[in-house]
Design a protein around this motif. Structure first.
Motif, PDB file in Angstrom:
ATOM      1  N   ALA A  87      39.033 -20.886  10.737  1.00 52.64           N
ATOM      2  CA  ALA A  87      40.407 -21.210  10.057  1.00 52.64           C
ATOM      3  C   ALA A  87      40.549 -22.463   9.711  1.00 52.64           C
ATOM      4  CB  ALA A  87      41.429 -20.954  11.416  1.00 52.64           C
ATOM      5  N   GLN A  88      39.796 -23.424  10.488  1.00 56.98           N
ATOM      6  CA  GLN A  88      39.636 -24.830   9.670  1.00 56.98           C
ATOM      7  C   GLN A  88      38.980 -24.888   8.254  1.00 56.98           C
ATOM      8  OE1 GLN A  88      38.618 -26.946  13.343  1.00 56.98           O
ATOM      9  NE2 GLN A  88      40.348 -27.905  13.602  1.00 56.98           N
ATOM     10  N   ALA A  89      37.736 -24.069   8.450  1.00 59.13           N
ATOM     11  CA  ALA A  89      37.183 -24.010   7.188  1.00 59.13           C
ATOM     12  C   ALA A  89      37.918 -23.331   5.847  1.00 59.13           C
ATOM     13  CB  ALA A  89      35.720 -23.087   7.172  1.00 59.13           C
ATOM     14  N   LEU A  90      38.683 -22.335   6.314  1.00 54.39           N
ATOM     15  CA  LEU A  90      39.685 -21.812   5.276  1.00 54.39           C
ATOM     16  C   LEU A  90      40.688 -22.839   5.009  1.00 54.39           C
ATOM     17  CD1 LEU A  90      40.463 -18.162   6.322  1.00 54.39           C
ATOM     18  CD2 LEU A  90      39.031 -19.047   4.481  1.00 54.39           C
ATOM     19  N   ALA A  91      41.276 -23.769   5.836  1.00 51.11           N
ATOM     20  CA  ALA A  91      42.260 -24.629   5.491  1.00 51.11           C
ATOM     21  C   ALA A  91      41.596 -25.761   4.766  1.00 51.11           C
ATOM     22  CB  ALA A  91      43.146 -25.007   6.872  1.00 51.11           C
ATOM     23  N   GLY A  92      40.272 -26.191   4.972  1.00 54.55           N
ATOM     24  CA  GLY A  92      39.746 -27.506   4.499  1.00 54.55           C
ATOM     25  C   GLY A  92      40.695 -28.579   4.858  1.00 54.55           C
ATOM     26  N   THR A  93      40.881 -29.381   4.058  1.00 57.07           N
ATOM     27  CA  THR A  93      41.634 -30.645   4.460  1.00 57.07           C
ATOM     28  C   THR A  93      43.378 -30.372   4.472  1.00 57.07           C
ATOM     29  OG1 THR A  93      41.678 -31.613   2.176  1.00 57.07           O
ATOM     30  CG2 THR A  93      39.934 -32.131   3.337  1.00 57.07           C
ATOM     31  N   GLY A  94      43.599 -29.286   4.353  1.00 58.27           N
ATOM     32  CA  GLY A  94      45.019 -28.789   4.324  1.00 58.27           C
ATOM     33  C   GLY A  94      45.460 -28.642   5.587  1.00 58.27           C
ATOM     34  N   GLN A  95      46.840 -28.269   5.731  1.00 54.55           N
ATOM     35  CA  GLN A  95      47.590 -27.896   6.930  1.00 54.55           C
ATOM     36  C   GLN A  95      47.141 -26.504   7.406  1.00 54.55           C
ATOM     37  OE1 GLN A  95      48.973 -30.073   8.839  1.00 54.55           O
ATOM     38  NE2 GLN A  95      48.297 -31.122   7.124  1.00 54.55           N
ATOM     39  N   ILE A  96      46.737 -26.305   8.525  1.00 57.37           N
ATOM     40  CA  ILE A  96      46.337 -24.931   9.176  1.00 57.37           C
ATOM     41  C   ILE A  96      47.511 -24.018   9.350  1.00 57.37           C
ATOM     42  CG2 ILE A  96      45.220 -23.507  11.072  1.00 57.37           C
ATOM     43  CD1 ILE A  96      43.221 -25.210  11.342  1.00 57.37           C
ATOM     44  N   ALA A  97      47.748 -22.875   8.702  1.00 56.06           N
ATOM     45  CA  ALA A  97      48.954 -22.020   8.946  1.00 56.06           C
ATOM     46  C   ALA A  97      48.573 -20.726   9.551  1.00 56.06           C
ATOM     47  CB  ALA A  97      49.742 -22.028   7.748  1.00 56.06           C
ATOM     48  N   ARG A  98      49.398 -19.793   9.825  1.00 54.00           N
ATOM     49  CA  ARG A  98      49.201 -18.765  10.396  1.00 54.00           C
ATOM     50  C   ARG A  98      48.346 -17.723   9.388  1.00 54.00           C
ATOM     51  NH1 ARG A  98      54.551 -16.247  12.911  1.00 54.00           N
ATOM     52  NH2 ARG A  98      55.432 -17.686  11.249  1.00 54.00           N
ATOM     53  N   PRO A  99      48.660 -17.702   8.102  1.00 55.31           N
ATOM     54  CA  PRO A  99      48.022 -17.092   7.187  1.00 55.31           C
ATOM     55  C   PRO A  99      46.519 -17.295   6.994  1.00 55.31           C
ATOM     56  CG  PRO A  99      50.074 -17.855   5.877  1.00 55.31           C
ATOM     57  CD  PRO A  99      49.864 -18.437   7.455  1.00 55.31           C
ATOM     58  N   HIS A 100      45.972 -18.404   7.459  1.00 54.46           N
ATOM     59  CA  HIS A 100      44.517 -18.542   7.527  1.00 54.46           C
ATOM     60  C   HIS A 100      44.121 -17.695   8.625  1.00 54.46           C
ATOM     61  CE1 HIS A 100      45.843 -22.532   5.859  1.00 54.46           C
ATOM     62  NE2 HIS A 100      45.067 -22.127   4.957  1.00 54.46           N
ATOM     63  N   PHE A 101      44.690 -17.486   9.952  1.00 58.40           N
ATOM     64  CA  PHE A 101      44.190 -16.565  10.889  1.00 58.40           C
ATOM     65  C   PHE A 101      44.523 -15.153  10.394  1.00 58.40           C
ATOM     66  CE2 PHE A 101      45.234 -20.508  13.355  1.00 58.40           C
ATOM     67  CZ  PHE A 101      44.210 -20.851  14.078  1.00 58.40           C
TER      68      PHE A 101
END
Ligand code: AMP
Ligand code: MN
Ligand code: MN
Ligand code: MN
Length: 281
Positions: free
Chosen positions: A120-134
């Protein structure tokens, strides 16, 4: 053409801020607010792109708020992104997001999702992690057929991957925006899955807390909803706003800037002196 609600890779959008602004320009949008969840990190890049492409980029943010055990989204527009109280508030929300992500990941791993936090962190990169990443990971691993199902089965309140957070209070979020010189907007009143009674309660609470405007036309409202929201806004002396809530080009039903005009009888938010200044400086 005005669009006052959109997301980039700084939160759960799929386009980088400059790509988002370029797409807005392609679609004929002349004024765009970038309103990422709980961050203003994309504003500078969006502004630079806007200057090059002739798109006026309005400072925006979408704040996560907890009200009566429910989540509301408060959009802030045309504020000073360096204001202290707002910066401190965003910092606190970002910490809560990061902690929530750790807890969501642990819960989803119990449901069979592997390496959830790192991915999930990889998908979010430097951005905020949000439920859509999961949600994307749940789809990627074949646990769900699409994002909607991922929310329905895992990520919504009451589901096994849900974590309850006490986000900012309604009063605090509105205060940060106003103290930074901006206009506050209750986002997508039909987007919370509320009954009519709860929707009207939320609008009343927002107005009583000093909120400025109601989002009337979005990428997922129909005209009946827009007219009902306009009536509520007029009844509470709120201005009217419009914004697509664009997240990704894959949302083929939703285009930047393609919004119906505000219903008659409603004062548009862009007539507010603060937004007027931001739009015409
Ligand atoms: P968060 O702020 O991290 O709780 O994530 C909320 C975001 O999830 C919203 O802003 C939407 O972009 C997205 N979202 C909510 N429900 C759904 C759904 N059913 N399908 C796809 N995305 C959703
Ligand atoms: Mn979102
Ligand atoms: Mn929202
Ligand atoms: Mn949004």
């Amino acid at each position: 053409m005005i669009d006052l609600h959109s997301h980039s890779t700084c939160s759960d959008g799929r386009l980088a801020p400059a790509e988002l602004v370029a797409r807005a320009a392609d679609f004929g949008v002349t004024t765009l607010a970038l309103t990422d969840h709980d961050t203003v990190a994309g504003l500078a890049a969006a502004r630079t792109a806007g200057d090059e492409l002739g798109v006026r980029v309005v400072a925006g943010v979408e704040l996560s708020v907890t009200w009566n055990k429910r989540t509301l989204h408060i959009v802030g527009l045309a504020f000073d992104p360096t204001a202290d109280a707002l910066s401190d508030g965003l910092c606190a929300l970002q910490t809560q997001r990061a902690e929530r992500a750790t807890r969501i990941a642990a819960k989803l791993e119990k449901q069979g999702l592997t390496d959830a936090l790192r991915r999930a962190q990889a998908l979010a990169g430097t951005g905020q992690i949000a439920r859509p990443h999961f949600a994307r990971l749940l789809v990627e691993d074949g646990l769900c057929k699409d994002m909607n199902q991922a929310f329905k089965r895992y990520l919504k309140p009451g589901k096994p991957g849900h974590v309850t957070i006490e986000w900012a209070t309604l009063e605090a979020a509105i205060g940060w925006i106003h103290d930074a010189g901006g206009v506050s907007v209750l986002a997508h009143p039909f987007g919370y899955g509320f009954s009519g009674a709860w929707r009207r309660r939320a609008i009343t609470a927002f107005a009583e807390a000093g909120g400025g405007a109601l989002e009337i036309c979005t990428g997922s409202t129909n005209r009946d909803q827009e007219i009902a929201a306009a009536d509520d806004a007029v009844a509470h002396g709120l201005l009217g706003s419009i914004g697509s809530d664009f997240h990704a080009p894959e949302q083929i039903w939703l285009a930047l800037g393609r919004l119906r005009p505000l219903p008659c009888g409603l004062v548009p938010l862009w007539d507010d002196p603060r937004l007027c200044a931001a739009l015409h400086d």
